[in-house]
Design an enzyme around this catalytic site. Structure first.
Site, mmCIF file in Angstrom:
data_model
loop_
_atom_site.group_PDB
_atom_site.id
_atom_site.type_symbol
_atom_site.label_atom_id
_atom_site.label_comp_id
_atom_site.label_asym_id
_atom_site.label_seq_id
_atom_site.Cartn_x
_atom_site.Cartn_y
_atom_site.Cartn_z
ATOM 1 C CG ASP A 33 -2.023 1.004 1.029
ATOM 2 O OD1 ASP A 33 -3.247 0.402 1.150
ATOM 3 O OD2 ASP A 33 -1.796 2.222 1.229
ATOM 4 C CB ILE A 34 0.876 4.482 -2.414
ATOM 5 C CG1 ILE A 34 2.014 5.469 -2.712
ATOM 6 C CG2 ILE A 34 -0.395 5.057 -1.705
ATOM 7 C CD1 ILE A 34 1.604 5.806 -4.162
ATOM 8 C CG ASN A 90 -12.144 -0.558 3.604
ATOM 9 O OD1 ASN A 90 -13.023 -0.957 5.008
ATOM 10 N ND2 ASN A 90 -11.086 0.078 3.501
ATOM 11 N N GLY A 96 -15.303 3.297 3.508
ATOM 12 C CA GLY A 96 -14.174 4.172 3.270
ATOM 13 C C GLY A 96 -13.407 3.421 1.874
ATOM 14 C CG HIS A 103 -8.699 -2.716 -2.530
ATOM 15 N ND1 HIS A 103 -9.470 -2.000 -3.129
ATOM 16 C CD2 HIS A 103 -8.590 -2.155 -1.489
ATOM 17 C CE1 HIS A 103 -9.862 -1.121 -2.576
ATOM 18 N NE2 HIS A 103 -9.400 -1.007 -1.543
ATOM 19 C CG LEU A 104 -8.659 -9.657 0.266
ATOM 20 C CD1 LEU A 104 -9.607 -9.652 -0.856
ATOM 21 C CD2 LEU A 104 -8.276 -11.207 0.623
ATOM 22 C CG HIS A 105 -6.917 -2.565 2.976
ATOM 23 N ND1 HIS A 105 -6.055 -1.403 2.809
ATOM 24 C CD2 HIS A 105 -8.212 -2.609 2.403
ATOM 25 C CE1 HIS A 105 -6.933 -0.759 2.159
ATOM 26 N NE2 HIS A 105 -8.088 -1.161 1.941
HETATM 27 P P1 AMP Z 1 -9.785 1.524 0.190
HETATM 28 O O1 AMP Z 1 -9.963 2.850 0.753
HETATM 29 O O2 AMP Z 1 -10.167 0.450 1.036
HETATM 30 O O3 AMP Z 1 -10.461 1.754 -1.244
HETATM 31 O O4 AMP Z 1 -8.239 1.323 -0.126
HETATM 32 C C1 AMP Z 1 -7.517 2.058 -1.233
HETATM 33 C C2 AMP Z 1 -6.017 1.653 -0.811
HETATM 34 O O5 AMP Z 1 -5.161 2.018 -1.911
HETATM 35 C C3 AMP Z 1 -5.647 2.660 0.279
HETATM 36 O O6 AMP Z 1 -5.055 2.133 1.355
HETATM 37 C C4 AMP Z 1 -4.427 3.619 -0.443
HETATM 38 O O7 AMP Z 1 -3.358 3.960 0.212
HETATM 39 C C5 AMP Z 1 -4.092 2.656 -1.514
HETATM 40 N N1 AMP Z 1 -3.598 3.242 -2.653
HETATM 41 C C6 AMP Z 1 -4.106 4.101 -3.472
HETATM 42 N N2 AMP Z 1 -3.289 4.596 -4.512
HETATM 43 C C7 AMP Z 1 -2.229 3.457 -4.525
HETATM 44 C C8 AMP Z 1 -1.044 3.178 -5.295
HETATM 45 N N3 AMP Z 1 -0.789 4.050 -6.476
HETATM 46 N N4 AMP Z 1 -0.192 2.157 -5.044
HETATM 47 C C9 AMP Z 1 -0.448 1.544 -3.728
HETATM 48 N N5 AMP Z 1 -1.421 1.762 -3.009
HETATM 49 C C10 AMP Z 1 -2.254 2.776 -3.565
#
Ligand code: AMP
Ligand code: ZN
Length: 117
Positions: A33-34, A90, A96, A103-105
């Site tokens: 995650d960025i 989410n 959020g 995507h799975l965190h």
């Molecule tokens: P969500 O809020 O559950 O949709 O999670 C989206 C996640 O994507 C967040 O934790 C962001 O930090 C992550 N994210 C957004 N852009 C990027 C990127 N370019 N590379 C990696 N992670 C990202």
């Protein structure tokens, strides 16, 4: 459904924008995650676009099983198999979700409160 052209995570899956990829196969990609919210914070995505869990079909059942097993393996490989980790999906604005590609965190390395915020 988004096309690769306008979906951030489709672009990552297609290597069109950079990411710190830690696993890639024909069906799943995992990357850092960025904006990590824990010492380990990975995202696992299906290569083929799915907007979110509400758009999963029966045809995705095996894929999602693989995604969960991959999450457990990535956490265990990084030494968090015993101490624990959290897997979060989410869905929608109240939860959020900010990227409309499923995507799975996978997070570990600190205690997580419950109930989730
Ligand atoms: P969500 O809020 O559950 O949709 O999670 C989206 C996640 O994507 C967040 O934790 C962001 O930090 C992550 N994210 C957004 N852009 C990027 C990127 N370019 N590379 C990696 N992670 C990202
Ligand atoms: Zn996508």
């Amino acid at each position: 459904m988004n096309a690769v052209g306008d979906c951030l995570f489709c672009k990552i899956a297609a290597s069109q924008i950079p990411a710190k990829v830690v696993h890639a196969d024909e069906e799943l990609v995992a990357f850092e995650d960025i904006s990590p919210q824990a010492p380990m914070h990975l995202l696992i995505i299906p290569v083929k676009h799915v907007s979110g869990v509400g758009h999963l079909a029966e045809a995705h059942d095996a894929l999602m099983g693989r995604a969960m097993r991959l999450a457990a393996k990535l956490a265990a490989d990084r030494g968090f198999g015993e101490s624990g980790y959290r897997i979060i999906v989410n869905s929608g604005p109240d939860a959020g979700q900010s990227v409309p590609h499923l995507h799975l965190h996978v997070m570990a390395g600190r205690p997580f409160g419950w109930p989730a915020g």
